[in-house]
Design a protein around this motif. Structure first.
Motif, PDB file in Angstrom:
ATOM      1  N   ALA A 212       0.748  -1.170   0.082  1.00 52.77           N
ATOM      2  CA  ALA A 212       0.150  -0.016  -0.241  1.00 52.77           C
ATOM      3  C   ALA A 212       1.018   1.243  -0.080  1.00 52.77           C
ATOM      4  N   PRO A 213       0.667   2.353  -0.802  1.00 52.26           N
ATOM      5  CA  PRO A 213      -0.590   2.448  -1.787  1.00 52.26           C
ATOM      6  C   PRO A 213      -0.530   1.077  -2.826  1.00 52.26           C
ATOM      7  N   ASN A 214      -1.712   1.107  -3.292  1.00 53.07           N
ATOM      8  CA  ASN A 214      -2.007  -0.187  -4.156  1.00 53.07           C
ATOM      9  C   ASN A 214      -0.919  -0.689  -5.065  1.00 53.07           C
ATOM     10  N   THR A 215      -0.184  -1.581  -4.734  1.00 47.02           N
ATOM     11  CA  THR A 215       1.195  -2.077  -5.364  1.00 47.02           C
ATOM     12  C   THR A 215       1.051  -3.354  -5.214  1.00 47.02           C
ATOM     13  N   HIS A 216       1.098  -4.259  -6.377  1.00 47.53           N
ATOM     14  CA  HIS A 216       1.142  -5.536  -6.391  1.00 47.53           C
ATOM     15  C   HIS A 216       1.987  -6.156  -7.594  1.00 47.53           C
ATOM     16  N   SER A 217       2.656  -7.442  -7.543  1.00 47.54           N
ATOM     17  CA  SER A 217       3.561  -7.934  -8.648  1.00 47.54           C
ATOM     18  C   SER A 217       3.792  -9.217  -8.414  1.00 47.54           C
ATOM     19  N   VAL A 218       4.182  -9.783  -9.645  1.00 51.77           N
ATOM     20  CA  VAL A 218       4.478 -11.499  -9.575  1.00 51.77           C
ATOM     21  C   VAL A 218       5.769 -11.434 -10.523  1.00 51.77           C
ATOM     22  N   GLY A 219       6.923 -12.166 -10.220  1.00 49.96           N
ATOM     23  CA  GLY A 219       7.883 -12.297 -10.907  1.00 49.96           C
ATOM     24  C   GLY A 219       8.515 -13.769 -10.929  1.00 49.96           C
ATOM     25  N   VAL A 220       8.984 -14.182 -11.930  1.00 52.14           N
ATOM     26  CA  VAL A 220       9.520 -15.460 -12.083  1.00 52.14           C
ATOM     27  C   VAL A 220      10.910 -15.479 -12.910  1.00 52.14           C
ATOM     28  N   SER A 221      12.047 -15.781 -12.431  1.00 52.46           N
ATOM     29  CA  SER A 221      13.313 -15.751 -12.759  1.00 52.46           C
ATOM     30  C   SER A 221      13.785 -17.210 -13.044  1.00 52.46           C
ATOM     31  N   LEU A 222      14.089 -17.522 -14.360  1.00 49.22           N
ATOM     32  CA  LEU A 222      14.625 -19.014 -14.712  1.00 49.22           C
ATOM     33  C   LEU A 222      15.830 -18.922 -15.260  1.00 49.22           C
ATOM     34  N   ASN A 223      17.077 -20.090 -15.024  1.00 49.28           N
ATOM     35  CA  ASN A 223      18.219 -20.155 -15.504  1.00 49.28           C
ATOM     36  C   ASN A 223      18.563 -21.580 -15.697  1.00 49.28           C
ATOM     37  N   ARG A 224      18.959 -21.680 -16.800  1.00 51.67           N
ATOM     38  CA  ARG A 224      19.239 -23.188 -17.265  1.00 51.67           C
ATOM     39  C   ARG A 224      20.574 -23.041 -17.657  1.00 51.67           C
ATOM     40  N   ARG A 225      21.501 -23.728 -17.101  1.00 56.46           N
ATOM     41  CA  ARG A 225      23.083 -23.797 -17.454  1.00 56.46           C
ATOM     42  C   ARG A 225      23.607 -25.506 -17.996  1.00 56.46           C
ATOM     43  N   THR A 226      24.135 -25.283 -19.029  1.00 52.72           N
ATOM     44  CA  THR A 226      24.882 -26.620 -19.470  1.00 52.72           C
ATOM     45  C   THR A 226      26.309 -26.178 -19.772  1.00 52.72           C
ATOM     46  N   GLU A 227      27.009 -27.059 -20.300  1.00 53.94           N
ATOM     47  CA  GLU A 227      28.298 -27.067 -20.709  1.00 53.94           C
ATOM     48  C   GLU A 227      28.738 -25.725 -21.484  1.00 53.94           C
ATOM     49  N   LYS A 228      27.688 -25.574 -22.407  1.00 54.71           N
ATOM     50  CA  LYS A 228      28.194 -24.507 -23.307  1.00 54.71           C
ATOM     51  C   LYS A 228      27.296 -23.261 -23.342  1.00 54.71           C
ATOM     52  N   PHE A 229      26.016 -23.443 -22.747  1.00 65.09           N
ATOM     53  CA  PHE A 229      25.206 -22.445 -22.740  1.00 65.09           C
ATOM     54  C   PHE A 229      24.577 -22.095 -21.541  1.00 65.09           C
ATOM     55  N   ASN A 230      24.403 -20.802 -21.139  1.00 61.62           N
ATOM     56  CA  ASN A 230      23.809 -20.350 -19.911  1.00 61.62           C
ATOM     57  C   ASN A 230      22.527 -19.560 -20.466  1.00 61.62           C
ATOM     58  N   LEU A 231      21.026 -20.167 -20.281  1.00 57.93           N
ATOM     59  CA  LEU A 231      19.869 -19.522 -20.872  1.00 57.93           C
ATOM     60  C   LEU A 231      19.333 -18.778 -19.509  1.00 57.93           C
ATOM     61  N   PHE A 232      18.855 -17.525 -19.461  1.00 64.58           N
ATOM     62  CA  PHE A 232      18.243 -17.096 -18.632  1.00 64.58           C
ATOM     63  C   PHE A 232      17.048 -15.892 -18.971  1.00 64.58           C
ATOM     64  N   SER A 233      16.141 -15.928 -18.198  1.00 57.84           N
ATOM     65  CA  SER A 233      14.621 -15.349 -18.311  1.00 57.84           C
ATOM     66  C   SER A 233      14.229 -14.848 -17.277  1.00 57.84           C
ATOM     67  N   GLN A 234      13.306 -13.714 -17.419  1.00 59.06           N
ATOM     68  CA  GLN A 234      12.627 -13.060 -16.371  1.00 59.06           C
ATOM     69  C   GLN A 234      11.218 -12.712 -16.814  1.00 59.06           C
ATOM     70  N   LEU A 235      10.167 -13.076 -16.313  1.00 59.94           N
ATOM     71  CA  LEU A 235       8.619 -12.763 -16.696  1.00 59.94           C
ATOM     72  C   LEU A 235       8.233 -12.108 -15.423  1.00 59.94           C
ATOM     73  N   GLY A 236       7.498 -10.842 -15.727  1.00 57.43           N
ATOM     74  CA  GLY A 236       7.113 -10.121 -14.740  1.00 57.43           C
ATOM     75  C   GLY A 236       5.627  -9.367 -14.816  1.00 57.43           C
ATOM     76  N   VAL A 237       4.809  -9.016 -13.914  1.00 61.44           N
ATOM     77  CA  VAL A 237       3.686  -8.380 -14.291  1.00 61.44           C
ATOM     78  C   VAL A 237       3.149  -7.800 -13.093  1.00 61.44           C
TER      79      VAL A 237
END
Length: 794
Positions: A248-273
């Protein structure tokens, strides 16, 4: 709007170095299996690191599989191997004597109390500050890294750094700080997002505070640079976190963070609203001392937003010495501003001659897009020998329409209706090439280049309702175009011995700035070339006492909104507009800083001097009870200051952190035949008290004070306020409950006064108390993170 692409030479450079392959002749294979000493159960995701013996910096690493086994290859010669896992003691193995192609460590048992093989390295519990040649380094210890704190909260623990209620970062009380990630601009550190809130303390190795930057860094800004260095540890598999917040004041959020790591790649992402409200209680009083007339306005301005955010990116490890990174961020804000302001016209005897109300309905869509491309090459034999190319693109748009309706309550007829339309587009591109070569253990050479392009178009229109139809107001309608190009080249050389070091450099920057009012044809072009020297030195008297001194020349280029003559007509008796004829500020900055380690206490004491020319100040003109604020170049400013900060742990459950900054200044200047010569001072203080309570509960209270100070026209009133935070860790830190209260006593009020011979102006603004409650949970090897949404841009 112009669009630019990455130069062809960058791609040729990348293609050249991406073909580099690993030499196989000296490759050593390290194998083993990690288990719990009690029970012998395998430990999955334990970290196995190969590090340089002298620098203690990681060379390569991996994590154990589900059965606790691992295999790691390295070409290094002088190294040691460290095995670690959260909740267990680390174990360190030196390189065996003689030549060998395979090091078999066998079964390694980790335990909290077992006798360790060869050597045990226990990570320091307390975060500490140390000096380097041109920076202060805040090493993040377990006191922060095991709490689930975000990068923003870690920054709030760094001496001289403050993070306010909106996530804005200031250094020694000044905003405009440049935030870097691993030494470069990044989407994560962009002002257009709050992705910093998703970096946890556990991911941060150190924070470098550069109050007097060397020639290596962009000469823009006088507040300094904060560089967040992320750990080089491997976290294979799927890691991530989810965060839910309400307040308060009126504030709301949801966030998701993901990370996938292999020998060659590191994939990362974030989604939020999320959604949020930011009300501002505002009062303005304009007093015409000649005609004894006063216009009083009072109301609440709202800025309500629904926002969506997505971040996607990947690191591609071509081999041990070549890495490509590509990431992007897209966000959309849907904005509403249902604001209402009450006006009153007051006569010389205090009588109210007229009252009316001005209501605003504003709707806007703000798309944001960023991309980041990076290529990094580490040269074999020394991980500090690097070549780095990066390209960062930022796009921002605003499609906004507003309607303002005046309704008469009493007295004279003030009924009126206005509409405005804004079509804003901005593109900023930053290209950087940096080369670092420590050609001996003591001597290091750095060189590189940077090219920044900023292209803006702002189409602004005002229409007035006259006799039932809207008519355009040509005096307030125009298209403002802004184009700035800055090319920078630099070179630095440094010597760093065991006790003494020196670093000197020179930066050349060429600026090409053009502004145009397209409708009226008014243009202003500025081209200038400047040299920015820097010299830094440090001396280590002992492990407890060090001294650092430095000089640098800096520049502040007027921002878009400093130059844009258009203004918002929300309050048409208090108008703010830009000045296309503004010149840049130049500052010569001198500093001497010392650090003392006294038992459990670290003390930092420094003195500084700054001399600034063509100082930009907002000056108010007054006509018909309308105040118009416009930035102008007014003379010079000489400032001398002292800074003190300390951190003290009298007992394990109590930490005290204090900051104090005091400065005296002398202003000299003339504007429109008026002499603005005066002396003044200002000071600020912050005291943070942190309690470690039972049941894994942390309580943190921060008191802030900012003194009053004087500008060329205004007196800015002082401010005293307190913030409070409460955190409860669950599931060994994998989950966190967090309660924060900003401005606990609702005492943070921004007030300013202007007293001139013919008029007086009083302004006050208050945002009030903010309360937020959040829950975050980390899965895989992810940590509990904070997601608090996008930071406002316009």
């Amino acid at each position: 709007m112009k669009y630019y692409t990455i130069p062809l030479v960058a791609f040729l450079l990348i293609l050249l170095h991406s073909t580099v392959s690993n030499a196989q002749g000296n490759t050593i294979t390290i194998i083993g299996k990690v288990v719990e000493e009690t029970g012998g159960n395998p430990i999955a995701f334990a970290t196995v690191m190969v590090a340089d013996v002298k620098s203690k910096k990681p060379i390569s690493g991996t994590t154990t599989l589900d059965d606790g086994s691992f295999e790691l290859k390295t070409d290094a010669n002088n190294f040691y191997i460290e095995i670690s896992f959260l909740g267990f003691q680390n174990k360190v193995f030196g390189k065996p004597p003689g030549l060998t192609k395979t090091i078999d460590l066998g079964t390694i048992a980790l335990s909290e109390n077992a006798e360790q093989l060869q050597e045990v390295v226990v990570q320091g519990e307390v975060s500490r500050t140390e000096f380097k040649l041109d920076k202060r380094v805040f090493n993040v210890g377990k006191d922060l890294s095991t709490t689930g704190a975000s990068a923003l909260e870690v920054l709030n623990n760094v001496p001289s750094v403050n993070v306010n209620i909106e996530g804005q970062i200031s250094l020694r009380g000044s905003q405009g700080v440049q935030i870097l990630i691993n030494g470069k601009p990044s989407i994560i550190a962009s002002e257009q997002g709050n992705v910093l809130g998703t970096i946890t303390a556990d991911m941060i190795d150190r924070i470098e505070v550069i109050t007097n930057p060397s020639a290596k860094y962009d000469a823009e800004g006088t507040s300094g640079i904060i560089n967040i260095v992320i750990k080089k540890e491997e976290r294979k598999g799927l890691n991530g976190s989810i965060s839910v917040n309400t307040g308060a004041p009126n504030t709301h959020s949801v966030g998701v963070s993901l990370n996938r790591r292999t020998e060659k790649f590191n994939l990362f992402s974030q989604l939020g609203v999320g959604i949020r409200e930011l009300p501002n209680d505002i009062e303005t009083r304009n007093v015409d001392l000649v005609n004894n007339q006063t216009i009083l306005s009072k109301g609440t301005e709202y800025r309500n937003e629904t926002y969506y955010n997505i971040v996607l990116g990947t690191d591609y490890h071509i081999n041990e010495t070549n890495v490509l990174t590509l990431s992007g961020n897209f966000a959309m804000e849907i904005e509403e501003q249902p604001s209402s302001t009450a006006f009153a016209a007051i006569g010389p005897n205090g009588e109210t001659s007229a009252e009316w109300e001005r209501n605003e309905v504003t709707e806007a869509k703000n798309p944001k897009l960023q991309y980041e491309f990076q290529y990094k090459k580490d040269f074999k034999g020394n991980e500090d020998h690097t070549l780095l190319f990066s390209a960062l693109g930022n796009f921002f748009g605003k499609d906004q329409s507003s309607e303002f309706i005046n309704t008469t309550i009493s007295g004279a007829d003030n009924d009126a209706t206005q509409q405005t339309r804004t079509d804003f587009k901005e593109a900023v591109f930053t290209y950087k090439l940096d080369y670092t070569n420590p050609f001996t253990e003591q001597w290091t050479l750095e060189t590189g280049a940077q090219y920044v392009l900023n292209d803006v178009s702002n189409d602004y229109e005002v229409n007035n309702l006259i006799n039932g139809s809207y008519e355009n107001d040509p005096d307030l309608t125009n298209i403002f175009e802004y184009n700035q190009k800055v090319l920078g080249l630099y070179g630095t050389g440094s010597y760093e011995g065991e006790k003494w070091g020196i670093k000197a450099g020179l930066r050349l920057e060429q600026t090409d700035l053009g502004t145009l009012l397209a409708t009226s044809g008014e243009a202003n072009d500025q081209k200038y070339t400047n040299f920015f020297p820097s010299v830094h030195s440090s001396y280590k008297f002992s492990d407890r006492i060090s001294l650092q001194a430095g000089y640098s020349k800096r520049i502040y280029r007027p921002r878009l909104w400093d130059l844009n003559p258009f203004f918002n007509i929300r309050n048409n008796f208090s108008i703010r507009q830009g000045n296309p004829d503004l010149l840049p500020e130049f500052t010569d900055s001198y500093e001497i800083t010392s650090i003392y380690i006294l038992g459990k206490t670290s003390l930092n004491l420094g003195v500084y001097r700054r001399y600034t020319t063509d100082v930009i100040e907002r000056v108010s003109t007054f006509e018909n009870n309308v105040s118009t604020y416009r930035p102008e170049n007014i003379g010079t400013n000489r400032a001398n200051g002292i800074e003190f900060n300390t951190k003290y742990n009298p007992v394990k459950w109590l930490t005290l952190t204090g900051d104090f900054n005091y400065s005296q200044f002398k202003r000299e200047g003339i504007f429109d035949t008026t002499v603005f010569d005066f002396n003044g001072d200002q000071w600020s203080a912050k005291l943070m008290t942190k309690f470690k309570l039972p049941l894994d509960i942390d309580l943190e209270m921060t008191g802030n004070y900012q003194s009053s100070y004087q500008t060329v026209q205004s007196t800015i009133n002082d401010n005293l306020y307190m913030d409070l935070g409460l955190r409860k860790s669950l599931l060994k830190g994998k989950a966190v409950l967090n309660l924060s209260i900003r401005d606990v006593f609702a005492s943070r009020i921004d007030e300013s006064q202007i007293a001139q011979a013919e008029f007086e102006i009083y302004n006050t603004r208050q945002r009030g108390r903010f309360v937020a409650f959040g829950f975050s949970y980390g899965f895989g090897k992810g940590e509990a993170m904070e997601y608090s949404g996008q930071r406002r841009r316009l």
